[in-house]
Write a protein that holds these residues in place. Structure first.
Motif, short mmCIF file in Angstrom:
data_model
loop_
_atom_site.label_atom_id
_atom_site.label_comp_id
_atom_site.label_asym_id
_atom_site.label_seq_id
_atom_site.Cartn_x
_atom_site.Cartn_y
_atom_site.Cartn_z
N MET A 1 0.84 -1.18 0.00
CA MET A 1 0.00 0.00 0.00
C MET A 1 0.89 1.25 0.00
SD MET A 1 -3.08 0.78 2.63
CE MET A 1 -3.02 2.30 3.50
N VAL A 2 0.41 2.29 -0.67
CA VAL A 2 1.11 3.58 -0.70
C VAL A 2 0.13 4.66 -0.27
CG1 VAL A 2 2.34 5.24 -2.12
CG2 VAL A 2 2.62 2.81 -2.58
N PHE A 3 0.60 5.54 0.58
CA PHE A 3 -0.21 6.67 1.05
C PHE A 3 0.65 7.91 0.93
CE2 PHE A 3 -1.65 9.63 4.31
CZ PHE A 3 -3.04 9.58 4.19
N GLN A 4 0.04 9.01 0.45
CA GLN A 4 0.81 10.25 0.31
C GLN A 4 -0.04 11.44 0.76
OE1 GLN A 4 1.94 12.12 -3.65
NE2 GLN A 4 3.90 11.24 -2.97
N ASP A 5 0.62 12.33 1.46
CA ASP A 5 -0.02 13.57 1.89
C ASP A 5 1.08 14.63 1.93
OD1 ASP A 5 -1.94 15.36 2.73
OD2 ASP A 5 -2.32 14.38 4.66
N GLU A 6 0.69 15.87 2.12
CA GLU A 6 1.68 16.94 2.22
C GLU A 6 1.18 18.01 3.16
OE1 GLU A 6 1.44 19.79 -1.51
OE2 GLU A 6 1.59 17.70 -2.15
N ARG A 127 10.02 31.71 3.23
CA ARG A 127 9.42 30.91 2.15
C ARG A 127 8.23 30.13 2.69
NH1 ARG A 127 12.88 29.79 -2.29
NH2 ARG A 127 10.94 28.95 -3.11
N GLN A 128 7.30 29.84 1.81
CA GLN A 128 6.19 28.92 2.09
C GLN A 128 6.59 27.61 1.46
OE1 GLN A 128 3.54 29.93 3.90
NE2 GLN A 128 2.61 27.92 3.89
N ARG A 129 6.91 26.59 2.26
CA ARG A 129 7.43 25.32 1.77
C ARG A 129 6.34 24.25 1.71
NH1 ARG A 129 12.13 26.07 -0.91
NH2 ARG A 129 13.60 27.26 0.35
N GLN A 130 6.47 23.38 0.72
CA GLN A 130 5.61 22.21 0.60
C GLN A 130 6.47 20.99 0.98
OE1 GLN A 130 2.68 24.36 0.06
NE2 GLN A 130 2.18 22.24 -0.31
N ILE A 131 5.98 20.21 1.92
CA ILE A 131 6.65 18.99 2.35
C ILE A 131 5.75 17.82 1.97
CG2 ILE A 131 7.71 17.76 4.28
CD1 ILE A 131 8.88 20.62 3.73
N VAL A 132 6.27 16.92 1.15
CA VAL A 132 5.52 15.76 0.70
C VAL A 132 5.99 14.54 1.50
CG1 VAL A 132 4.96 14.25 -1.25
CG2 VAL A 132 5.30 16.71 -1.62
N VAL A 133 5.03 13.82 2.07
CA VAL A 133 5.33 12.62 2.84
C VAL A 133 4.65 11.43 2.14
CG1 VAL A 133 5.13 11.47 5.09
CG2 VAL A 133 5.40 13.96 4.97
N THR A 134 5.46 10.45 1.77
CA THR A 134 4.96 9.25 1.11
C THR A 134 5.30 8.05 1.98
OG1 THR A 134 5.39 10.29 -1.04
CG2 THR A 134 4.97 7.90 -1.04
N ILE A 135 4.29 7.23 2.27
CA ILE A 135 4.50 6.05 3.10
C ILE A 135 4.20 4.81 2.27
CG2 ILE A 135 3.85 4.84 5.23
CD1 ILE A 135 2.93 8.36 5.18
N TRP A 136 5.15 3.87 2.24
CA TRP A 136 4.97 2.59 1.58
C TRP A 136 4.98 1.50 2.63
CZ3 TRP A 136 8.50 6.14 -0.36
CH2 TRP A 136 8.35 6.55 -1.67
N GLY A 137 4.13 0.50 2.48
CA GLY A 137 4.17 -0.62 3.40
C GLY A 137 2.85 -1.34 3.50
#
Length: 138
Positions: A1-6, A127-137
């Motif tokens: 499964m893969v889940f992604q949010d930011e 700066r306004q930063r975008q942080i992408v977090v992707t979880i696999w498992g």
């Protein structure tokens, strides 16, 4: 499964070091993944992600060390191209890297007791930063 949010992160100046561990942990919990890896990525070329013991001394020491190793106001090639004053910002961010991968065990980040995930602003302005977090498992 893969889940992604930011998530967004507001930074304030060159050397702004922020603890983002709780925000990443929240996304890991939302994913429902119990065993796997979390990949944390800064979108942009003048900031970095890493781990550190997030305490006042190191919050000061890391940016100061980077400024000694890769100081501002040098005649970097980037300055000859763009003349925007942030050649050192790109080099510092590249040195540390834009991303980090952390194991996920039992639905939580597998970090040491004194190990937190940081975001370091290397650019010379807020700066306004975008942080992408992707979880696999699983």
């Amino acid at each position: 499964m893969v889940f992604q949010d930011e998530f967004e992160l507001q930074t304030y100046n060159h050397g702004d070091l922020q603890d983002i561990t709780d925000r990443v942990e929240q996304i890991v919990k939302q994913s429902g993944i119990r065993t796997g890896i979390a990949h944390i990525f800064n979108v942009g070329s003048t900031a970095s992600i890493g781990t550190i013991e997030f305490e006042p001394g190191l919050k000061r020491d890391l940016p100061e060390l980077l400024d000694r190793l890769i100081p501002p106001s040098r005649d970097y090639g980037h300055e000859q191209t763009w003349h925007d004053g942030n050649g050192h910002s790109h080099l510092q961010a590249t040195w540390l890297g834009p991303a980090l991968t952390v194991p996920v065990q039992q639905g939580c980040l597998r970090l040491g007791t004194w190990q937190q995930i940081f975001h370091l602003e290397c650019d010379i302005k807020p700066r306004q930063r975008q942080i992408v977090v992707t979880i696999w498992g699983d």
